[in-house]
Scaffold this motif. Structure first.
Motif, short mmCIF file in Angstrom:
data_model
loop_
_atom_site.label_atom_id
_atom_site.label_comp_id
_atom_site.label_asym_id
_atom_site.label_seq_id
_atom_site.Cartn_x
_atom_site.Cartn_y
_atom_site.Cartn_z
N PHE A 1 35.29 26.69 7.09
CA PHE A 1 34.74 25.99 5.92
C PHE A 1 34.93 26.83 4.65
N SER A 2 34.61 28.11 4.74
CA SER A 2 34.76 28.99 3.57
C SER A 2 36.23 29.14 3.19
N PHE A 3 37.09 29.23 4.20
CA PHE A 3 38.53 29.38 3.94
C PHE A 3 39.09 28.14 3.24
N HIS A 4 38.69 26.96 3.71
CA HIS A 4 39.16 25.73 3.06
C HIS A 4 38.64 25.63 1.63
N ILE B 1 19.51 27.23 11.48
CA ILE B 1 19.25 27.27 10.03
C ILE B 1 20.55 27.53 9.27
N CYS B 2 21.39 28.40 9.83
CA CYS B 2 22.68 28.70 9.19
C CYS B 2 23.51 27.44 8.99
N SER B 3 23.52 26.59 9.99
CA SER B 3 24.32 25.36 9.88
C SER B 3 23.79 24.43 8.80
N VAL B 4 22.47 24.55 8.51
CA VAL B 4 21.85 23.70 7.48
C VAL B 4 22.15 24.23 6.08
N ILE B 5 22.02 25.54 5.90
CA ILE B 5 22.09 26.11 4.55
C ILE B 5 23.50 26.53 4.13
N SER B 6 24.49 26.31 5.01
CA SER B 6 25.84 26.81 4.73
C SER B 6 26.40 26.31 3.39
N CYS C 1 33.06 30.53 13.71
CA CYS C 1 34.40 29.99 13.46
C CYS C 1 34.36 28.82 12.49
N GLU C 2 33.37 27.96 12.65
CA GLU C 2 33.23 26.81 11.74
C GLU C 2 32.95 27.28 10.32
#
Length: 911
Positions: A274-277, A225-230, A269-270
């Protein structure tokens, strides 16, 4: 779709049930529930199924035994509920292509389905709320079907909402209100489910049961679910992660062996990247925009906070589950490298303001430091970072160097075992080899050619009473390396010596220089005995070198520098051990600066070296003058030149005269053709010129004329660059000399010709040295009329003027310079892309240029013999022109011809 429009046969009955009072529901539960469950199983209507589910949840669920919920209700209804929900999602996706404001039928159908889905989610929420309200602690086995079914429906909902732009294309506005309601209901359902799961109790004494498996499934479902709602809701995404980490730690002792740790680490890590970019993109937009947008800055701060949260979550997870993260070390290593590759001062960094850099570093990058600290003791992480086969792209080479320096800074506070783990080589298998930290630092440093040449600047170390100053990469690595050496464990000194020596012998100049700087620091920091020991080792290595090579050059520079740090008593011991009175030690003394010796010892050593040097020169002059003996003669000349350059004032008049005499005599034996062709003769020529330049004030004017004339002729034969550089040393020394009028017409025209030819040379290195030498000559000479004559063209004149005025540089912006350096680095490293650390280390000790010569070890001797034969033939031709040959001469010539034929046949058999 006709089934959804039809009125179910049981509708009246269901409506009646929905109006029953609570007591009636409790009393009739045993008889009504089986009928409702049967009706649910046999119903193909989505609407009817949801109606039945709602009635059971609202009217009958409160009266069921919570210990038997799984058997009596959840396992009976939820599998069918999940299937019908999937069918509704599929129907939505299929029918959405025909959605339009004109097609009211499809519009109504899709909206009805969405409304039904919202009601279904509401019913599931009721189930979860009931379990939470009726139990203080929950055993998963008693509600086994509920979490998995709910999580499946939630994920399907979020996926559909996320893809709604593409699913509904340009007609999303026709159903957006219901999609929003659907998302909110799923959001609420997940929050309620996480509250339920937080109440779950598991027996830590039980190693294996269904509860453990179910909890693992729940955690990994939430991970999906985390990967979906990120990218949909950052706060919700963070809360979901927080719950995953919390549950993993709560039930750590039970589920640690069952969790798929690599999946969790990879996802974390992903999300960090993503947040860092995203954070960098916002910072870049604000940097490029003149006006400060408060909304952008608030979003930047929220995203930065999210970065910090994810990094802290990763830290806590790795801290608790470190023994299970062997296969995640590569991800953790890459995470560190990727982050630093996009952050200044990396060449590949996003361009952001200094203020944003400091804010990101202070809030986010600092969280990576404790992560590295806890990975220090983990052998698989060490293996990944120091893997000899590590092949990083250009943009990750600089971050790797920074990581190794960070590790180096942390090791002094670690136990000896951890230091040994990092600082020693290891071979786990035939394919897995780990190099030591020090070797890795030198190798990684060597790969940062672009960052070193730009150069990039890093945050410097703070010192008392002084402001923090930015330092270059070279300074950064050198300072931290020297600091590390001060705390090196004594048991690892052999590793330190080996790493420093290996780096000194590197073909890469800047790497060798770094190792020399570190070695010199060690000489100053360590004991005087250690310094003397190292000088002795380097001296023996120099004496054992088979011939000219870059390794010998590097060792000689190191010896010269270390000799300055030796205590006078140890210098005296060195002189006794490697006596300058013996010719076999001149290969050492040619590399030692006599300035390093105390005055009296310097005078004595200069006397001894000059005495044996001039004696060796006379020995050569009285011998057969073969080219094969020139190598040892060149060593003698180099030692004499070292005396003149570093201790000329210690030479008495007699020694000066002796050196000048042998140098003048040696000059007479030079042949222009041999200087143009023979490397050893070129080296002799290159040593004689600066020696002659040193004695320029007392040199015979006739010899000066001869040397200048010689150089003019030799330049036309295009000798190598190092020969031309030696010419520059000599002609620049003429600026100190007043040339007698009697020989001016024979010197000045040739002198102007030499400068003109060298100034016109296209080699950038030679051009720079020529401009410097010409400037030195022009500033010192009394013969000013020659200066304009050297500027033979307008181009050369402009070149000299630009050099003097320090103009003519390429106007390059900082961004353009960085881009150029990146391209140069990419081109430079392309041929070495598939060379691993071990191969690079071996190749650095075996220069290709030397391999060809090793196939013909007697090449110089062969050349010398042929030149002797050619010289004898020329002499014979000259004699025949003067008069007839004696009678026996022809017979001897025929005998020589037979020997020549025999030699030719022998050479053919060898070939």
């Amino acid at each position: 779709m006709s089934q959804e429009r039809a009125v179910p046969a049981s509708a009246v009955h269901l409506e009646e049930l929905s109006s029953w009072p609570e007591e009636l529901c409790r009393r009739e539960l045993p008889s009504v529930l089986p009928r409702l469950l049967s009706l649910s199983q046999h119903s193909d209507s989505w609407i009817e199924h949801v109606q039945i589910l709602k009635i059971i949840v609202e009217m009958f669920l409160p009266h069921m035994n919570h210990l038997t919920l799984e058997q009596t209700f959840f396992s009976q209804v939820l599998p069918k509920t999940v299937k019908l929900f999937d069918d509704m999602v599929y129907e939505l996706t299929s029918q959405a292509r025909g959605l339009s404001s004109q097609n009211l039928e499809i519009q109504t159908t899709l909206r009805n389905i969405l409304q039904t889905m919202v009601q279904l989610l509401g019913a599931l929420t009721g189930c979860v709320q009931h379990v939470c309200a009726t139990q203080d602690s929950i055993i998963l086995e008693n509600i086994q079907s509920l979490p998995s079914s709910v999580l499946h429906v939630i994920k399907s909902t979020f996926v559909h909402c996320k893809n709604s732009e593409s699913v509904y294309s340009g007609r999303l506005h026709l159903v957006s209100d219901l999609l929003q309601a659907l998302f909110k209901e799923a959001y609420s359902l997940q929050k309620q489910l996480m509250e339920l799961l937080d109440m779950v109790c598991m027996d830590p004494s039980v190693d294996e049961n269904d509860d453990i498996l179910n909890m693992v499934i729940v955690i990994h479902s939430l991970l999906d679910i985390c990967s979906v709602i990120s990218s949909m809701d950052h706060a919700f995404h963070a809360n979901t992660w927080k719950f995953i980490i919390k549950q993993s730690l709560k039930h750590q002792s039970i589920i640690k062996s069952q969790l798929k740790h690599k999946d969790i680490i990879t996802s974390l890590c992903e999300d960090i990247l993503f947040s860092f970019h995203s954070c960098l993109q916002l910072a870049e937009q604000m940097t490029q925009s003149d006006a400060q947008d408060n909304a952008d800055y608030r979003l930047f701060q929220k995203t930065l906070k999210l970065c910090r949260f994810f990094a802290n979550s990763l830290f806590h997870y790795t801290k608790e589950f470190l023994p299970f993260l062997s296969d995640s070390c590569c991800n953790l290593h890459q995470l560190y490298l990727q982050i630093h590759s996009k952050f200044p001062p990396s060449l590949y960094a996003t361009r952001i303001s200094k203020a944003h850099q400091e804010e990101i570093a202070g809030a986010f990058l600092v969280t990576l430091d404790p992560l590295i600290s806890q990975l220090l003791t983990f052998q698989p992480f060490v293996q990944v970072v120091l893997d000899s086969r590590l092949d990083l792209p250009c943009e990750l080479q600089f971050p790797q160097c920074l990581l190794l320096v960070v590790v180096m800074d942390k090791l002094p506070s670690q136990p000896k075992e951890v230091q040994t783990l990092w600082c020693t080589d290891s071979q786990a298998s035939e394919t897995t080899t780990r190099i030591s930290l020090l070797k890795a630092i030198f190798y990684s440093f060597e790969q940062c050619s672009g960052e070193l040449s730009l150069p990039v600047h890093l945050q410097g170390l703070k010192s008392k009473g002084k402001a923090e100053v930015a330092v270059t990469l070279y300074q950064h690595v050198c300072v931290h390396l020297c600091t590390f050496i001060t705390s090196f464990h004594p048991s690892l000194f052999a590793e330190l010596d080996a790493a420093l020596l290996n780096a000194v012998l590197s073909a890469n100049m800047i790497t060798s220089l770094l190792a020399m700087d570190a070695w010199c620091f060690l000489a100053r920091y360590g004991t005087a005995e250690l310094c003397a020991y190292h000088v002795t080792i380097v001296a023996h290595l120099i004496k054992s070198c088979p011939g000219e090579c870059y390794q010998l050059i590097n060792l000689s520079i190191l010896l010269k520098r270390l000799f300055f740090f030796m205590a006078p008593p140890h210098q005296l011991e060195f002189i006794h051990k490697f006596s300058p009175k013996e010719a076999e030690n001149l290969p050492l003394w040619q590399h030692i600066s006599f300035q390093a010796l105390p005055a009296e010892l310097r005078k004595q050593t200069v006397h001894e070296v000059s005495t044996v040097g001039t004696a060796e020169c006379r020995k050569w002059l009285s011998s057969s003058h073969t080219l094969g003996e020139l190598e040892s003669l060149n060593t003698v000349l180099s030692a004499l030149l070292t005396i003149c350059n570093s201790a000329g004032e210690a030479l008495d008049t007699g020694k000066q005269t002796a050196i000048m005499e042998v140098v003048s005599q040696l000059w007479a034996f030079l042949n222009i053709k041999q200087v143009a062709d023979q490397p050893y003769v070129q080296q002799t020529f290159s040593l004689l010129l600066p020696l002659l330049g040193f004695f320029i004030q007392t040199l015979d004017p006739k010899l000066i004329v001869q040397v200048i004339t010689w150089q003019t002729s030799l330049l036309k034969l295009e000798p190598p660059d190092y020969v031309r550089l030696a010419m520059l040393d000599f002609v620049s020394s003429l600026g100190k000399l007043f040339i007698p009028e009697a020989i001016q017409d024979r010197i000045l025209p040739n002198l102007s010709c030499i400068f003109a030819l060298l100034l016109a040379d296209r080699s950038w290195l030679l051009e720079q040295h020529t401009l410097e030498a010409f400037t030195q000559f022009a500033e010192g000479t009394n013969h000013e009329e020659i200066v304009p004559q050297c500027l033979s063209s307008e181009e050369i004149k402009n070149k000299v003027v630009s050099f003097l005025e320090k103009t003519g540089f390429v106007d390059e912006t900082e961004a353009a310079k960085v881009e150029r350096v990146k391209q140069e680095k990419g081109i430079f490293w392309k041929p070495f892309a598939n060379v691993n650390v071990e191969e690079a280390k071996r190749s650095s000790l075996q220069p290709y240029a030397k391999r060809a010569r090793q196939e013909f070890p007697w090449e110089e001797e062969y050349r010398s013999a042929l030149h002797t034969i050619a010289g004898a033939l020329e002499a014979t031709e000259s004699l025949l022109q003067k008069g007839p040959a004696p009678a026996w001469f022809l017979m001897e010539m025929e005998a020589l011809q037979e020997r020549m034929d025999k030699l030719k046949r022998y050479i053919h058999t060898l070939g």
